[in-house]
Design a protein around this motif. Structure first.
Motif, PDB file in Angstrom:
ATOM      1  N   ARG A  42       0.381  -1.157   0.023  1.00 16.35           N
ATOM      2  CA  ARG A  42      -0.553   0.019  -0.005  1.00 16.35           C
ATOM      3  C   ARG A  42       1.228   1.300   0.080  1.00 16.35           C
ATOM      4  NH1 ARG A  42      -3.675  -3.226   3.256  1.00 16.35           N
ATOM      5  NH2 ARG A  42      -2.580  -2.695   4.815  1.00 16.35           N
ATOM      6  N   LEU A  45       1.983   2.184  -3.321  1.00 13.42           N
ATOM      7  CA  LEU A  45       1.459   2.698  -4.672  1.00 13.42           C
ATOM      8  C   LEU A  45       1.404   3.664  -4.060  1.00 13.42           C
ATOM      9  CD1 LEU A  45      -1.813  -0.370  -4.845  1.00 13.42           C
ATOM     10  CD2 LEU A  45      -0.130   0.729  -6.150  1.00 13.42           C
ATOM     11  N   ARG A  86       1.847  -0.094 -10.944  1.00 11.81           N
ATOM     12  CA  ARG A  86       0.816  -0.026 -10.766  1.00 11.81           C
ATOM     13  C   ARG A  86       0.130  -1.551 -10.800  1.00 11.81           C
ATOM     14  NH1 ARG A  86      -3.844   0.788 -13.481  1.00 11.81           N
ATOM     15  NH2 ARG A  86      -3.419   1.866 -14.635  1.00 11.81           N
ATOM     16  N   HIS A  87      -0.176  -1.961 -12.107  1.00 18.50           N
ATOM     17  CA  HIS A  87      -0.422  -3.939 -12.060  1.00 18.50           C
ATOM     18  C   HIS A  87       0.073  -4.575 -11.148  1.00 18.50           C
ATOM     19  CE1 HIS A  87      -3.861  -2.788 -15.251  1.00 18.50           C
ATOM     20  NE2 HIS A  87      -3.046  -2.096 -15.568  1.00 18.50           N
ATOM     21  N   ALA A  90      -0.958  -4.015  -7.105  1.00 20.47           N
ATOM     22  CA  ALA A  90      -1.572  -3.906  -7.065  1.00 20.47           C
ATOM     23  C   ALA A  90      -2.335  -5.706  -7.198  1.00 20.47           C
ATOM     24  CB  ALA A  90      -3.151  -3.858  -8.330  1.00 20.47           C
ATOM     25  N   SER A  91      -1.466  -6.645  -7.958  1.00 23.89           N
ATOM     26  CA  SER A  91      -1.334  -7.665  -7.833  1.00 23.89           C
ATOM     27  C   SER A  91      -0.934  -8.248  -5.805  1.00 23.89           C
ATOM     28  CB  SER A  91      -0.467  -8.327  -8.593  1.00 23.89           C
ATOM     29  OG  SER A  91      -0.843  -8.284 -10.109  1.00 23.89           O
ATOM     30  N   ASP A  94      -4.416  -7.844  -4.569  1.00 20.56           N
ATOM     31  CA  ASP A  94      -5.516  -8.634  -4.686  1.00 20.56           C
ATOM     32  C   ASP A  94      -4.657  -9.257  -5.877  1.00 20.56           C
ATOM     33  OD1 ASP A  94      -7.560  -9.395  -5.166  1.00 20.56           O
ATOM     34  OD2 ASP A  94      -8.606  -7.616  -6.251  1.00 20.56           O
ATOM     35  N   ALA A  98      -6.612  -8.848  -9.634  1.00 24.81           N
ATOM     36  CA  ALA A  98      -5.848  -7.973 -10.440  1.00 24.81           C
ATOM     37  C   ALA A  98      -4.767  -8.903 -11.046  1.00 24.81           C
ATOM     38  CB  ALA A  98      -4.708  -7.520  -9.397  1.00 24.81           C
TER      39      ALA A  98
END
Length: 429
Positions: A42, A45, A86-87, A90-91, A94, A98
C-alpha cells in the motif's frame, strides 16, 4: 515490467512447509507475512510516481536499448513503466482480482515492444529490473515502518520472484508471437512487391519500399533468371544451378516457375556462366528436366518486368530435356519464340519439302544441314562430325537445295534456312 505475486502466492491458507512445528504456527507465520507484504505494498502504491521515476532512471542507466527509447519518447516510456508497476503492486494486494489485468498489461507491452523492434533481451532485462526494484522497495518500506518484520518477507520472496518469472515468460511469448506475425507480414509484403515488379504492375511510388524489402538497390543493373522443372522442381539445388554462389538475388516462387531477380553490376549477364563450360547454346542439363532461362540485363527495379519477359523467352527456348539458355546467345531463336505463328509459317515455307520426306531420309538431310551451318559452311568439318566423306555432305546439301528451291550460296537463303531450322527445333519441343 510486471512484478507481483502470483495469485496462489498470497491466498490464505498457504500449503505448510514441512517443518518440526505445528500447522498452527505455520499459519500464523503466513498470515503475518501477508500482513507485512500488504502494508508495504500500500505504501508503494501511494508512492508509485517516485517508484516509476526510479525504474526509468535505472533503465536509462543500465539498458542501452531503453536509453534510446527514453530519449525518443520519455513520456510513453514513463507511462508504460507506471502502468506495469501499478498492475504489479496491485497484484500484491489482490492477486485474484488483479491477475488477469496484470497479464494483459504484460502481453501488450511484449507485443508493442516487438512492433517497435526493441531487443527481447532488453525487454526481459527491464522486467527483471522492475522486479528487483519492487522487492527492494518492499524491504526498504518494511525496514522503515517495522524493522522487526523484515524477516517475515522471506516467506513470500519465492512467490514474488516466481511471479516475475511468470511474467517474463508471458512477455517473451507475446514478443515472439508478434515477431512471427511481423515476419509473416514482411514476407507477404515482399512477395507482393516482387510479384508487382516481375509482372510489371508495380507502382513507381512503391520502388523505394521494394528496394528495402528485397534488399536490392533501386537503380541497380539486373538480370532475371527463370527456373522450371528438375527433380524436385524449383528446389534449392535448382536455384544454386541457376545463379552462382555469392550473387545478390531475390527469389520469387511461382506456380510453375521460380524467378530470380539478380543484381549483376556493370558486367553483361550473370557474374558467372551458370550453364558451365559449353553452356552458351543450350548447356548440358545439370539435372534432368531442369530448364533455366537467363534474360538480358536491364537497369533499375522499374524494368524488372521487361527482364522477366526476356527470361520467359529464354526459358521457352530450352529443350524439354533440360539445359540453360542465355537470351543474348539465342536471339534468332528468341525472335521465333516471340512470334510462334510466323516461325511455323517460315519453317513450312522453307523446309516444307524436306519435312514431308520419309522420317529416316528427312532426319539425315536436316542433320546434315544443321551440322553444316554449325561448322560455318565447311563440308570437311561437317563430314568429320557426321562420320562421312565431305562429298557425301555436299551431295546431301545439293539435294536440300533441289527440294527447297533455295541456294546455300546465297546469303539471304542461308539466313532463311537458319531461321527455319531454329523454328522447327524450338517450336516442336
Amino acid at each position: 515490467m510486471q512484478h507481483a505475486v502470483r495469485s496462489r502466492a498470497i491466498r490464505t491458507g498457504l500449503t505448510p512447509v514441512p517443518r518440526p512445528r505445528t500447522p498452527g504456527v505455520t499459519s500464523l507465520i503466513d498470515a503475518d507475512a501477508l500482513r507485512v507484504l500488504h502494508r508495504a505494498a500500500r505504501a508503494l502504491l501511494d508512492d508509485l510516481p517516485d517508484l516509476t521515476d526510479r525504474l526509468v532512471a535505472l533503465l536509462e542507466e543500465q539498458e542501452p536499448a531503453y536509453r534510446a527509447s527514453v530519449t525518443k519518447d520519455p513520456a510513453a516510456t514513463w507511462q508504460e513503466a507506471h502502468r506495469s508497476l501499478r498492475h504489479s503492486v496491485a497484484s500484491l494486494l489482490d492477486p485474484r482480482g488483479a491477475r488477469d489485468a496484470a497479464r494483459r498489461c504484460s502481453w501488450r507491452i511484449g507485443a508493442a515492444r516487438a512492433e517497435q523492434g526493441l531487443p527481447l533481451d532488453a525487454l526481459l532485462h527491464a522486467f527483471r529490473l522492475g522486479g528487483s526494484l519492487v522487492w527492494q522497495r518492499l524491504v526498504e518500506e518494511t525496514s522503515r515502518a517495522a524493522p522487526e518484520d523484515v524477516r517475515l518477507l522471506v516467506h513470500v520472496a519465492a512467490d514474488v520472484w516466481n511471479f516475475v518469472d511468470e511474467h517474463c515468460t508471458l512477455v517473451a511469448d507475446a514478443y515472439r508471437q508478434t515477431e512471427w506475425q511481423i515476419d509473416r507480414r514482411r514476407e507477404n509484403r515482399a512477395r507482393l512487391l516482387a510479384a508487382g515488379l516481375l509482372d510489371g504492375t508495380g507502382r513507381i511510388a512503391d520502388l523505394p519500399e521494394a528496394a528495402r524489402a528485397l534488399d536490392l538497390p533501386e537503380q541497380g543493373r539486373y538480370v532475371v533468371v527463370a527456373v522450371a522443372g528438375g527433380p524436385p522442381a524449383r528446389s534449392d539445388v535448382a536455384r544454386a544451378a541457376a545463379v552462382p554462389p555469392g550473387s545478390r538475388v531475390h527469389w520469387h516462387a511461382g506456380p510453375e516457375t521460380d524467378y530470380g531477380i539478380v543484381l549483376v553490376g556493370d558486367r553483361e549477364g550473370l557474374p558467372e556462366d551458370p550453364s558451365g563450360p559449353g553452356g552458351g547454346r543450350h548447356g548440358p542439363a545439370l539435372h534432368p528436366g531442369l530448364r533455366i532461362g537467363v534474360g538480358s540485363p536491364v537497369v533499375g527495379l522499374a524494368a524488372v518486368g521487361d527482364a522477366r519477359r526476356l527470361a520467359d523467352t529464354a526459358l521457352g527456348i530450352c529443350p524439354a530435356a533440360g539445359g540453360t539458355v542465355r537470351l543474348a546467345d539465342q536471339l534468332p531463336a528468341a525472335l521465333v519464340v516471340s512470334s510462334p505463328d510466323l516461325g511455323r509459317a517460315l519453317a513450312e515455307k522453307v523446309l516444307g519439302p524436306l519435312l514431308r520426306l520419309e522420317p529416316a531420309d528427312r532426319e539425315v538431310l536436316l542433320d546434315t544441314l544443321i551440322t553444316w551451318l554449325d561448322c560455318d559452311g565447311s563440308a570437311q568439318r561437317a563430314g568429320e562430325r557426321l562420320y562421312c566423306h565431305r562429298n557425301t555432305v555436299l551431295n546431301r546439301l545439293r539435294r536440300c537445295e533441289q527440294l527447297t528451291g533455295r541456294s546455300l550460296a546465297r546469303p539471304a537463303d542461308v539466313v532463311e534456312f537458319s531461321l527455319a531450322l531454329t523454328a522447327h527445333r524450338v517450336l516442336r519441343d
